[in-house]
Design a protein around this motif. Structure first.
Motif, PDB file in Angstrom:
ATOM      1  N   PHE A  75      -1.020  15.097   1.291  1.00  0.00           N
ATOM      2  CA  PHE A  75      -1.355  13.768   1.783  1.00  0.00           C
ATOM      3  C   PHE A  75      -0.598  13.468   3.081  1.00  0.00           C
ATOM      4  O   PHE A  75       0.625  13.429   3.111  1.00  0.00           O
ATOM      5  N   SER A  76      -1.321  13.248   4.132  1.00  0.00           N
ATOM      6  CA  SER A  76      -0.703  12.955   5.424  1.00  0.00           C
ATOM      7  C   SER A  76      -0.085  11.560   5.418  1.00  0.00           C
ATOM      8  O   SER A  76      -0.538  10.657   4.698  1.00  0.00           O
ATOM      9  N   PHE A  77       0.952  11.392   6.222  1.00  0.00           N
ATOM     10  CA  PHE A  77       1.684  10.133   6.284  1.00  0.00           C
ATOM     11  C   PHE A  77       0.737   8.959   6.562  1.00  0.00           C
ATOM     12  O   PHE A  77      -0.124   9.025   7.439  1.00  0.00           O
ATOM     13  N   ALA A  78       0.887   7.912   5.763  1.00  0.00           N
ATOM     14  CA  ALA A  78       0.156   6.654   5.898  1.00  0.00           C
ATOM     15  C   ALA A  78      -1.308   6.735   5.477  1.00  0.00           C
ATOM     16  O   ALA A  78      -2.050   5.754   5.646  1.00  0.00           O
ATOM     17  N   SER A  79      -1.736   7.893   4.929  1.00  0.00           N
ATOM     18  CA  SER A  79      -3.082   7.948   4.368  1.00  0.00           C
ATOM     19  C   SER A  79      -3.122   7.110   3.086  1.00  0.00           C
ATOM     20  O   SER A  79      -2.079   6.731   2.537  1.00  0.00           O
TER      21      SER A  79
ATOM     22  N   PRO B 130      15.282  -0.475  11.586  1.00  0.00           N
ATOM     23  CA  PRO B 130      15.534  -1.205  12.832  1.00  0.00           C
ATOM     24  C   PRO B 130      14.563  -0.823  13.944  1.00  0.00           C
ATOM     25  O   PRO B 130      13.665   0.017  13.761  1.00  0.00           O
ATOM     26  N   THR B 131      14.755  -1.402  15.110  1.00  0.00           N
ATOM     27  CA  THR B 131      14.080  -0.914  16.304  1.00  0.00           C
ATOM     28  C   THR B 131      14.533   0.514  16.583  1.00  0.00           C
ATOM     29  O   THR B 131      15.666   0.887  16.271  1.00  0.00           O
ATOM     30  N   VAL B 132      13.647   1.315  17.151  1.00  0.00           N
ATOM     31  CA  VAL B 132      13.996   2.670  17.578  1.00  0.00           C
ATOM     32  C   VAL B 132      13.472   2.878  18.996  1.00  0.00           C
ATOM     33  O   VAL B 132      12.595   2.148  19.456  1.00  0.00           O
ATOM     34  N   ARG B 133      14.013   3.869  19.670  1.00  0.00           N
ATOM     35  CA  ARG B 133      13.664   4.056  21.079  1.00  0.00           C
ATOM     36  C   ARG B 133      12.256   4.600  21.270  1.00  0.00           C
ATOM     37  O   ARG B 133      11.530   4.199  22.183  1.00  0.00           O
ATOM     38  N   ASP B 134      11.812   5.497  20.392  1.00  0.00           N
ATOM     39  CA  ASP B 134      10.502   6.130  20.531  1.00  0.00           C
ATOM     40  C   ASP B 134       9.411   5.238  19.941  1.00  0.00           C
ATOM     41  O   ASP B 134       9.488   4.826  18.774  1.00  0.00           O
ATOM     42  N   ASP B 135       8.390   4.933  20.722  1.00  0.00           N
ATOM     43  CA  ASP B 135       7.343   4.007  20.285  1.00  0.00           C
ATOM     44  C   ASP B 135       6.544   4.551  19.105  1.00  0.00           C
ATOM     45  O   ASP B 135       6.202   3.800  18.171  1.00  0.00           O
ATOM     46  N   ASP B 136       6.203   5.833  19.115  1.00  0.00           N
ATOM     47  CA  ASP B 136       5.422   6.405  18.017  1.00  0.00           C
ATOM     48  C   ASP B 136       6.216   6.369  16.712  1.00  0.00           C
ATOM     49  O   ASP B 136       5.689   6.014  15.652  1.00  0.00           O
ATOM     50  N   PHE B 137       7.487   6.727  16.797  1.00  0.00           N
ATOM     51  CA  PHE B 137       8.351   6.675  15.620  1.00  0.00           C
ATOM     52  C   PHE B 137       8.508   5.232  15.157  1.00  0.00           C
ATOM     53  O   PHE B 137       8.512   4.943  13.950  1.00  0.00           O
ATOM     54  N   GLY B 138       8.581   4.321  16.118  1.00  0.00           N
ATOM     55  CA  GLY B 138       8.687   2.912  15.776  1.00  0.00           C
ATOM     56  C   GLY B 138       7.479   2.412  15.005  1.00  0.00           C
ATOM     57  O   GLY B 138       7.607   1.611  14.069  1.00  0.00           O
ATOM     58  N   ALA B 139       6.293   2.880  15.361  1.00  0.00           N
ATOM     59  CA  ALA B 139       5.084   2.489  14.635  1.00  0.00           C
ATOM     60  C   ALA B 139       5.118   3.008  13.201  1.00  0.00           C
ATOM     61  O   ALA B 139       4.682   2.326  12.263  1.00  0.00           O
ATOM     62  N   GLN B 140       5.630   4.226  13.028  1.00  0.00           N
ATOM     63  CA  GLN B 140       5.758   4.770  11.679  1.00  0.00           C
ATOM     64  C   GLN B 140       6.768   3.960  10.853  1.00  0.00           C
ATOM     65  O   GLN B 140       6.538   3.677   9.671  1.00  0.00           O
ATOM     66  N   MET B 141       7.875   3.591  11.485  1.00  0.00           N
ATOM     67  CA  MET B 141       8.880   2.798  10.778  1.00  0.00           C
ATOM     68  C   MET B 141       8.342   1.409  10.426  1.00  0.00           C
ATOM     69  O   MET B 141       8.670   0.856   9.378  1.00  0.00           O
ATOM     70  N   ALA B 142       7.486   0.862  11.281  1.00  0.00           N
ATOM     71  CA  ALA B 142       6.879  -0.438  11.000  1.00  0.00           C
ATOM     72  C   ALA B 142       5.979  -0.350   9.762  1.00  0.00           C
ATOM     73  O   ALA B 142       5.934  -1.278   8.938  1.00  0.00           O
ATOM     74  N   HIS B 143       5.254   0.764   9.630  1.00  0.00           N
ATOM     75  CA  HIS B 143       4.408   0.959   8.454  1.00  0.00           C
ATOM     76  C   HIS B 143       5.261   0.985   7.187  1.00  0.00           C
ATOM     77  O   HIS B 143       4.910   0.358   6.170  1.00  0.00           O
ATOM     78  N   LEU B 144       6.379   1.679   7.248  1.00  0.00           N
ATOM     79  CA  LEU B 144       7.273   1.738   6.095  1.00  0.00           C
ATOM     80  C   LEU B 144       7.875   0.370   5.798  1.00  0.00           C
ATOM     81  O   LEU B 144       7.989  -0.029   4.627  1.00  0.00           O
ATOM     82  N   ASN B 145       8.250  -0.362   6.823  1.00  0.00           N
ATOM     83  CA  ASN B 145       8.801  -1.695   6.610  1.00  0.00           C
ATOM     84  C   ASN B 145       7.813  -2.601   5.885  1.00  0.00           C
ATOM     85  O   ASN B 145       8.205  -3.411   5.037  1.00  0.00           O
ATOM     86  N   ASP B 146       6.540  -2.472   6.206  1.00  0.00           N
ATOM     87  CA  ASP B 146       5.525  -3.275   5.516  1.00  0.00           C
ATOM     88  C   ASP B 146       5.522  -2.970   4.021  1.00  0.00           C
ATOM     89  O   ASP B 146       5.389  -3.873   3.187  1.00  0.00           O
ATOM     90  N   ILE B 147       5.660  -1.696   3.679  1.00  0.00           N
ATOM     91  CA  ILE B 147       5.701  -1.304   2.263  1.00  0.00           C
ATOM     92  C   ILE B 147       6.941  -1.881   1.595  1.00  0.00           C
ATOM     93  O   ILE B 147       6.869  -2.474   0.507  1.00  0.00           O
ATOM     94  N   TYR B 148       8.105  -1.719   2.231  1.00  0.00           N
ATOM     95  CA  TYR B 148       9.353  -2.197   1.632  1.00  0.00           C
ATOM     96  C   TYR B 148       9.334  -3.709   1.437  1.00  0.00           C
ATOM     97  O   TYR B 148       9.732  -4.215   0.386  1.00  0.00           O
ATOM     98  N   ALA B 149       8.879  -4.435   2.452  1.00  0.00           N
ATOM     99  CA  ALA B 149       8.854  -5.893   2.366  1.00  0.00           C
ATOM    100  C   ALA B 149       7.899  -6.358   1.272  1.00  0.00           C
ATOM    101  O   ALA B 149       8.215  -7.272   0.497  1.00  0.00           O
ATOM    102  N   THR B 150       6.738  -5.719   1.187  1.00  0.00           N
ATOM    103  CA  THR B 150       5.750  -6.103   0.181  1.00  0.00           C
ATOM    104  C   THR B 150       6.246  -5.826  -1.221  1.00  0.00           C
ATOM    105  O   THR B 150       6.133  -6.673  -2.125  1.00  0.00           O
ATOM    106  N   GLU B 151       6.805  -4.642  -1.438  1.00  0.00           N
ATOM    107  CA  GLU B 151       7.272  -4.288  -2.779  1.00  0.00           C
ATOM    108  C   GLU B 151       8.480  -5.115  -3.192  1.00  0.00           C
ATOM    109  O   GLU B 151       8.630  -5.459  -4.373  1.00  0.00           O
TER     110      GLU B 151
END
Length: 285
Positions: A154-158, A189-210
């Motif tokens: 399963f690919s990340f965020a699928s 937190p914020t990160v320098r790389d935009d693509d990595f930041g988008a991935q971290m934002a996806h994870l934050n949504d999961i953590y906040a929701t759960e």
């Protein structure tokens, strides 16, 4: 009312404030909570003197009047959690009312139990020691296929990935809560790389929701780790307005000062949610 009186953990768990659902819902909608002011802990009643009653048994049901111990904060997670542990330790090192227990594993996460099995580790910790408050931070290493049913898939965020990973987050929170431990999940937190930041934002949504669904506390860090424009910055102003280096060279981790900044935000969240942890003007008092 004596400000030096402390509650036993059994009493403490009965005096938890309702979860700040408005704060969590606003995070899910993209709003950011501002950093809370000052840090320093004093304990609230009821109990006595310089410690927390050490209960006979893990449920804290039979406190012994002659035995005392500090409130024990357990930190669980990856390398970012390890830095948060260090920040909490330094912030509270002269405060005998608290201990900070380190349960971290660099390069680990919830996606790869074949590398490090956090379900088993958490069970071992809860069976062998007392944890009164849990701080959890994962995610830096979880932007990869999950290990599931004996293989990585399963690919990340699928959709499938989201289902498996979300179940693991929920199970981690539930295991702590079933042991009577309040959970504070620290957001990425914020990160320098935009693509990595988008991935971290996806994870934050999961953590906040759960966290919201489980009545745990999600502690967002985007506001305190961003500049005035909401972007990543290696330098941020301190209390006096002077810019200080708070990020490591990798654009992800923090300096000691940066981890202490997160620790202060975390401790402020604890005092908002737990009546027996109160912020004053000196964490090391």
């Amino acid at each position: 009312m004596d400000p030096h009186k402390w509650p036993a953990p059994s009493e403490a768990t009965q005096h938890r404030k309702p979860a700040s659902r408005r704060r969590l819902l606003s995070w899910a909608g993209g709003a950011v909570v501002a950093a809370a002011a000052g840090v320093g802990l004093v304990a609230a009643p009821p109990s006595r003197a310089a410690g927390v009653l050490l209960a006979d048994g893990s449920d804290f049901s039979a406190p012994a009047d002659t035995e005392w111990r500090p409130i024990r904060i357990g930190v669980f997670g990856d390398s970012l959690a390890d830095g948060i542990w260090a920040g909490l330790y330094r912030t509270l090192q002269r405060n005998e009312r608290f201990e900070v227990a380190r349960h971290t594993e660099v390069s680990s996460g919830l996606a790869r139990p074949d590398f490090f099995d956090w379900e088993a580790e958490l069970g071992d910790v809860l069976a062998s020691e007392t944890i009164d408050v849990a701080v959890v931070c994962f995610g830096l290493n979880d932007n990869q296929p999950v290990y599931y049913e004996g293989r990585r898939q399963f690919s990340f965020a699928s959709d499938e990935w989201n289902q498996v990973y979300t179940q693991r987050v929920a199970a981690f929170i539930d295991r702590l809560q079933q042991s009577g431990v309040p959970v504070f999940w620290v957001g990425l937190p914020t990160v320098r790389d935009d693509d990595f930041g988008a991935q971290m934002a996806h994870l934050n949504d999961i953590y906040a929701t759960e966290a919201l669904l489980a009545d745990a506390t999600f502690v967002p860090t985007l506001a305190i780790t961003a500049d005035a424009d909401g972007a990543y910055s290696a330098y941020l102003p301190d209390e006096s307005g002077r810019n200080r280096l708070v990020r490591a060279n990798d654009g992800v981790h923090f300096t000691g000062r940066g981890y202490e900044m997160i620790a202060k935000e975390l401790l402020a969240a604890m005092q908002r949610e737990l009546t027996y942890i109160v912020v004053d003007d000196s964490a090391n008092g």
